[in-house]
Design a protein around this motif. Structure first.
Motif, PDB file in Angstrom:
ATOM      1  N   SER A 107      44.366  14.384  37.927  1.00  0.00           N
ATOM      2  CA  SER A 107      43.079  13.715  37.729  1.00  0.00           C
ATOM      3  C   SER A 107      42.707  13.633  36.246  1.00  0.00           C
ATOM      4  CB  SER A 107      41.971  14.422  38.522  1.00  0.00           C
ATOM      5  OG  SER A 107      41.588  15.629  37.900  1.00  0.00           O
ATOM      6  N   SER A 155      34.454  20.732  39.782  1.00  0.00           N
ATOM      7  CA  SER A 155      34.445  19.277  39.934  1.00  0.00           C
ATOM      8  C   SER A 155      33.030  18.717  39.903  1.00  0.00           C
ATOM      9  CB  SER A 155      35.140  18.878  41.242  1.00  0.00           C
ATOM     10  OG  SER A 155      36.481  19.316  41.223  1.00  0.00           O
ATOM     11  N   VAL A 213      30.631  20.225  38.029  1.00  0.00           N
ATOM     12  CA  VAL A 213      30.328  20.305  36.597  1.00  0.00           C
ATOM     13  C   VAL A 213      30.885  19.059  35.892  1.00  0.00           C
ATOM     14  CG1 VAL A 213      30.870  21.570  34.466  1.00  0.00           C
ATOM     15  CG2 VAL A 213      30.198  22.816  36.530  1.00  0.00           C
ATOM     16  N   ARG A 214      32.020  18.621  36.379  1.00  0.00           N
ATOM     17  CA  ARG A 214      32.641  17.417  35.828  1.00  0.00           C
ATOM     18  C   ARG A 214      31.717  16.198  36.007  1.00  0.00           C
ATOM     19  NH1 ARG A 214      38.831  15.719  37.421  1.00  0.00           N
ATOM     20  NH2 ARG A 214      38.907  14.059  35.882  1.00  0.00           N
ATOM     21  N   THR A 215      31.114  16.099  37.155  1.00  0.00           N
ATOM     22  CA  THR A 215      30.161  15.006  37.397  1.00  0.00           C
ATOM     23  C   THR A 215      29.000  15.081  36.412  1.00  0.00           C
ATOM     24  OG1 THR A 215      30.726  15.073  39.738  1.00  0.00           O
ATOM     25  CG2 THR A 215      28.649  13.983  39.150  1.00  0.00           C
ATOM     26  N   LEU A 262      37.430  15.356  31.003  1.00  0.00           N
ATOM     27  CA  LEU A 262      36.798  15.567  32.311  1.00  0.00           C
ATOM     28  C   LEU A 262      36.006  14.337  32.737  1.00  0.00           C
ATOM     29  CD1 LEU A 262      35.602  19.240  31.799  1.00  0.00           C
ATOM     30  CD2 LEU A 262      37.417  18.479  33.351  1.00  0.00           C
ATOM     31  N   ALA A 263      35.369  13.669  31.787  1.00  0.00           N
ATOM     32  CA  ALA A 263      34.566  12.491  32.114  1.00  0.00           C
ATOM     33  C   ALA A 263      35.428  11.237  32.253  1.00  0.00           C
ATOM     34  CB  ALA A 263      33.499  12.280  31.037  1.00  0.00           C
ATOM     35  N   GLY A 264      36.646  11.275  31.727  1.00  0.00           N
ATOM     36  CA  GLY A 264      37.548  10.130  31.822  1.00  0.00           C
ATOM     37  C   GLY A 264      37.432   9.154  30.666  1.00  0.00           C
TER      38      GLY A 264
END
Lengths: 99, 544
Positions: B255, B424, B426-428, B478-480
């Motif tokens: 991911s 995941s 926290v990633r959001t 993490l945010a992409g």
């Protein structure tokens, strides 16, 4: 959380890693320290209103067209295997023989 | 009918002077050249692709620590490498590179329309598959594995006639920040051969910084392109997640993994990223959204743009030289007409802890496939399970074992909610932080790495000290979001007064706005005028 050596051995079994006693002794404090660091995520208030993210774009059900296409040949696939027998991957005994 | 113009010979017939690096002065110019300049000379017929490839192969043979023999040159065994060997490459595909270059020259001579970087050489991280050469991932597990297919990135490079010189060294399975976790010995930093090039794509970085390739491909999971780019004075970019296919990229954390370019200039990096990006039906995480043309507005400048300084990605933990260079960079942006605004990513401090749950969890699952059955190493044992466990114990190095153990524990019964699920989420929250920050800023900036390059062996004993290298790069992973590191200047090494080492500046852009990231980087680069050729008492030899 601190991981005991017994817990390290349990996780190693799940991970299929044959660790030496020295590795187990070294890993227990190392993994404990890393987990303690990572557990900071628990300080964040993230309730049911926060969906988990696994991809920045909302992709769903990505499927290809259901049509035949060429893949690798059997010989190509088997070429990298450490052991083959009769055009198959060869592995040691998986199921114990019944007494 | 007389022709007044005699035909010009394609190349000079004067024997070139030999320089200290064992090549010729002309070769020195070829290996110092940017990719875009090389491509232009190739198009004009001033030099052949074969000459360009040979100049790089000569330099690799002289400086990298390879056994320059046979169709594929292998790196020397770890114990035979000297303190002067860069060791950027694990394998040099010499014959294939020469043949590809000859083919490019033939087709160009025949008038065929070729790609923008046709004939330009490139170094490929050894985590991407390429037919005809081993893909080891820096691991004993895959020492002799030759993949039966090309990664999409590899295939697109070949279709564009970029010539692959070889496969580069890396931290085992891309896990590390110094390339010291390679099973085949560490890569050295071309700026100071006693220091690390960063990681995990340290071989790719050292190849480009050491003038052993004008371009390279790396992969970035939590900073593995950006941090080595910073430590070796290069431009390195992690594209928006999903825009570069992962097909044939041996997965570490699916991911997060994303391949991207290394280059000595912003334009070179943008050109390379443009070649490899785009939707791929072979990768189910590949996105259909398109990134705007990376080159169309590259030179538009940054007058009026808002540059967001991230409060959480500075201060304590960053070396004084890093902080001072960052402050100077902000002043440079203002001189160029941009506005500096302060922004907050409140959850960024939880990025690294979340990363060290998410990445190991995904790694523990991905690396389950290395079980001694279908590829790679096997250690024989009476039962399948014992064979699996013995093979994995022998094939994986200490850092890979640590991460598999963390990940297996985090995903095991009773822990999933507190670890992977919470991380995941926290990633959001971090992704939301980014989206909010981009309402007040066009791009975000921070130092890329909290430190300049550090000495070989100085951080290997403490895993968390090594992990902290990624503190500024992990949030965008993490945010992409797309993120890039480019040189911001030199700073003194805290442990060696007088030693000047490269400092990186990180730019982060909104999702799919890789074009904006390159535009800002280009303006900064033009104004700074950084010379990417290594200097210093322990720098790699360079013909001047």
């Amino acid at each position: 959380m601190a991981l005991s050596e017994a817990e390290v051995r349990h996780v190693a079994r799940l991970a299929r890693l044959a660790l030496t006693d020295d590795e187990v002794a070294a890993l227990a404090p190392q993994l404990s320290k890393i987990l303690e660091y990572a557990e900071q995520v628990g300080e964040v208030a993230a309730g049911d209103d926060v969906e988990p993210t696994v991809h920045p774009f909302a992709l769903a059900n990505v499927v290809r067209a259901d049509e035949r296409r060429d893949g690798l040949t059997r010989d190509e696939v088997l070429a990298g295997a450490p052991a083959t027998e009769a055009d198959r991957f060869a592995v040691p005994r998986i199921v114990a023989e019944e007494g | 009918m007389a022709d007044p113009t005699p035909p010009t010979p394609p190349t000079s017939t004067t024997p070139p002077a030999t320089d200290a690096a064992g090549g010729s002065a002309a070769d020195g110019a070829l290996t110092r050249s940017t990719a875009v300049a090389l491509a232009a000379r190739l198009r004009r017929g001033e030099v052949s692709a074969r000459e360009v490839v040979d100049a790089h192969l000569d330099r690799i043979a002289a400086l990298d620590g390879v056994v320059a023999d046979g169709p594929v040159w292998a790196a020397k065994a770890a114990e035979e490498l000297t303190a002067d060997d860069v060791h950027a490459y694990l394998a040099v595909t010499a014959d294939a590179a020469r043949a590809h270059a000859d083919d490019v020259d033939r087709r160009r001579a025949a008038g065929e329309e070729l790609g923008p970087l046709a004939g330009v050489p490139l170094a490929l991280k050894d985590v991407l598959t390429m037919r005809g050469a081993p893909t080891t991932c820096g691991s004993r597990m895959l020492e002799d594995w030759v993949p039966p297919y090309d990664a999409t990135v590899t295939r697109r490079l070949r279709d564009a006639d970029v010539v692959v010189l070889g496969k580069t060294n890396m931290d085992e399975y891309a896990m590390g920040s110094s390339t010291e976790n390679s099973a085949y010995g560490p890569t050295r930093n071309p700026w100071d051969l006693d220091r690390v090039p960063g990681g995990s794509s340290g071989g790719s970085a050292a190849a480009v910084a050491g003038l052993l390739a004008p371009l390279a491909i790396g992969t970035d999971t939590g900073g593995s392109i950006r941090q080595p780019a910073a430590l070796t004075g290069l431009v390195g970019a992690k594209p928006t997640y999903g825009t570069v296919s992962r097909y044939g990229l041996v997965a570490f954390a699916s991911s997060l993994d994303q391949a991207g370019p290394f280059a000595r200039t912003v334009e070179d990096a943008a050109q390379l990223q443009a070649l490899i990006q785009g939707h791929d039906p072979r990768d189910s995480t590949s996105v259909r959204e398109e990134v705007p043309d990376l080159l169309a507005h590259l030179r538009d400048g940054i007058d009026g743009l808002r540059i967001g300084v991230v409060t959480e990605l500075q201060g304590e933990g960053y070396e004084p030289g890093i902080a001072a260079t960052f402050e100077a960079s902000l002043e440079r942006f203002e001189r160029l007409g941009a506005t500096i605004v302060e922004v907050s990513l409140p959850h960024a401090p939880y990025g690294l802890p979340a990363y060290y749950l998410i990445a190991p969890s995904e790694a523990s699952s991905n690396l389950a496939r290395f079980d001694g059955v279908r590829y790679g190493l096997r250690v024989d044992a009476p039962t399948a399970e014992e064979m699996n466990a013995a093979t994995r114990a022998a094939g994986f190095g200490p850092e890979v074992k640590r991460r598999i153990m963390i990940g297996t524990h985090a995903l095991s019964s009773g822990y999933y909610d507190a670890y992977y699920l919470q991380a995941s989420k926290v990633r959001t929250l971090i992704a939301r932080d980014f989206a909010a920050a981009f309402e007040t800023a066009d791009v975000l900036v921070s130092p890329t790495s909290p430190s300049v390059s550090f000495g070989l062996g100085t951080k290997t004993a403490d895993p968390i000290a090594m992990y902290l290298n990624d503190v500024a790069t992990v949030p965008a992973s993490l945010a992409g979001n797309p993120a890039l590191s480019l040189p911001a200047g030199l700073a003194e090494a805290p442990d060696a007064p007088g030693t000047q080492l490269p400092v990186g500046l990180q730019l982060m852009a909104p999702l799919l706005r890789d074009d904006l990231m390159y535009r800002v980087a280009w303006a900064f680069e033009q104004d700074l005028g950084f010379d990417p050729v290594p200097t210093g008492p322990r720098a790699v030899e360079v013909a001047r």
